[in-house]
Design a protein around this motif. Sequence first.
Motif, PDB file in Angstrom:
ATOM      1  N   SER A   1     -36.794 -12.628 -24.247  1.00 50.64           N
ATOM      2  CA  SER A   1     -37.261 -12.175 -25.560  1.00 50.64           C
ATOM      3  C   SER A   1     -38.346 -11.110 -25.428  1.00 50.64           C
ATOM      4  CB  SER A   1     -37.782 -13.355 -26.383  1.00 50.64           C
ATOM      5  OG  SER A   1     -38.818 -14.021 -25.693  1.00 50.64           O
ATOM      6  N   LEU A   2     -39.241 -11.247 -24.439  1.00 53.81           N
ATOM      7  CA  LEU A   2     -40.262 -10.216 -24.231  1.00 53.81           C
ATOM      8  C   LEU A   2     -39.641  -8.917 -23.730  1.00 53.81           C
ATOM      9  CD1 LEU A   2     -43.237 -12.181 -22.654  1.00 53.81           C
ATOM     10  CD2 LEU A   2     -43.098 -11.188 -24.926  1.00 53.81           C
ATOM     11  N   LEU A   3     -38.627  -9.045 -22.891  1.00 51.88           N
ATOM     12  CA  LEU A   3     -37.927  -7.867 -22.409  1.00 51.88           C
ATOM     13  C   LEU A   3     -37.257  -7.130 -23.569  1.00 51.88           C
ATOM     14  CD1 LEU A   3     -37.065  -6.184 -19.965  1.00 51.88           C
ATOM     15  CD2 LEU A   3     -35.087  -7.671 -19.747  1.00 51.88           C
ATOM     16  N   LEU A   4     -36.614  -7.871 -24.469  1.00 51.39           N
ATOM     17  CA  LEU A   4     -35.973  -7.258 -25.638  1.00 51.39           C
ATOM     18  C   LEU A   4     -37.006  -6.603 -26.556  1.00 51.39           C
ATOM     19  CD1 LEU A   4     -33.240  -9.887 -26.535  1.00 51.39           C
ATOM     20  CD2 LEU A   4     -32.890  -7.578 -25.643  1.00 51.39           C
ATOM     21  N   LEU A   5     -38.131  -7.274 -26.753  1.00 49.12           N
ATOM     22  CA  LEU A   5     -39.187  -6.710 -27.587  1.00 49.12           C
ATOM     23  C   LEU A   5     -39.694  -5.404 -26.983  1.00 49.12           C
ATOM     24  CD1 LEU A   5     -41.192  -6.914 -29.956  1.00 49.12           C
ATOM     25  CD2 LEU A   5     -42.687  -8.222 -28.426  1.00 49.12           C
ATOM     26  N   GLY A   6     -39.941  -5.390 -25.681  1.00 48.45           N
ATOM     27  CA  GLY A   6     -40.406  -4.179 -25.008  1.00 48.45           C
ATOM     28  C   GLY A   6     -39.401  -3.054 -25.115  1.00 48.45           C
ATOM     29  N   THR A   7     -38.120  -3.370 -24.942  1.00 47.92           N
ATOM     30  CA  THR A   7     -37.063  -2.360 -25.060  1.00 47.92           C
ATOM     31  C   THR A   7     -37.006  -1.807 -26.478  1.00 47.92           C
ATOM     32  OG1 THR A   7     -35.808  -3.505 -23.354  1.00 47.92           O
ATOM     33  CG2 THR A   7     -34.593  -1.939 -24.708  1.00 47.92           C
ATOM     34  N   GLY A   8     -37.115  -2.686 -27.471  1.00 45.29           N
ATOM     35  CA  GLY A   8     -37.093  -2.263 -28.875  1.00 45.29           C
ATOM     36  C   GLY A   8     -38.259  -1.359 -29.214  1.00 45.29           C
ATOM     37  N   LEU A   9     -39.459  -1.725 -28.751  1.00 46.22           N
ATOM     38  CA  LEU A   9     -40.637  -0.890 -29.020  1.00 46.22           C
ATOM     39  C   LEU A   9     -40.522   0.467 -28.343  1.00 46.22           C
ATOM     40  CD1 LEU A   9     -43.494  -3.531 -28.741  1.00 46.22           C
ATOM     41  CD2 LEU A   9     -42.626  -2.425 -30.810  1.00 46.22           C
ATOM     42  N   THR A  10     -39.976   0.502 -27.147  1.00 49.48           N
ATOM     43  CA  THR A  10     -39.769   1.764 -26.441  1.00 49.48           C
ATOM     44  C   THR A  10     -38.784   2.639 -27.225  1.00 49.48           C
ATOM     45  OG1 THR A  10     -40.184   0.685 -24.333  1.00 49.48           O
ATOM     46  CG2 THR A  10     -39.049   2.799 -24.249  1.00 49.48           C
TER      47      THR A  10
END
Length: 141
Positions: free
Chosen positions: A122-131
């Motif tokens: 979930s943190l990886l997805l959040l980071g990808t989304g913010l990028t």
Amino acid sequence: ANAAAYFVQDQLTTESSSWTFRYTTYYYDEKPFTVDQTGTYVIEVIDAQFDSYLMLLAGSPDLPPPVVLAEDDSSGRGDCSLIEFELSEGTAYFYNISTVDPFATGDWSVSISKIATPLPASLLLLGTGLTGLTAVRRRRH
């Protein structure tokens, strides 16, 4: 010794500590250690010239009573022992390696290593989304 990646080689001999049960002698060795970071660690007998038995204890071998946290006969490779356990920074631990076979002696090696904690998806997805949002915003301006 501090464990992040900790490796010890030693040997059980007839001069090692021992205990006797029904006229049968078993040899053992105890080694103290601490860890630099709280986390899950693997304490593994990498190589032994005998069928090993491994115990993880909290406390000190010199100050009874130590607390047995885990023990294993053969979860590792071959007749070797392996324990996976959550250890806390600053706590005094020691492991006890002994023989399963009476009167057995020989060389042994133990490794203690921290298991890398994977980043939650979930943190990886959040980071990808913010990028992605940042890239889209920069393109518009």
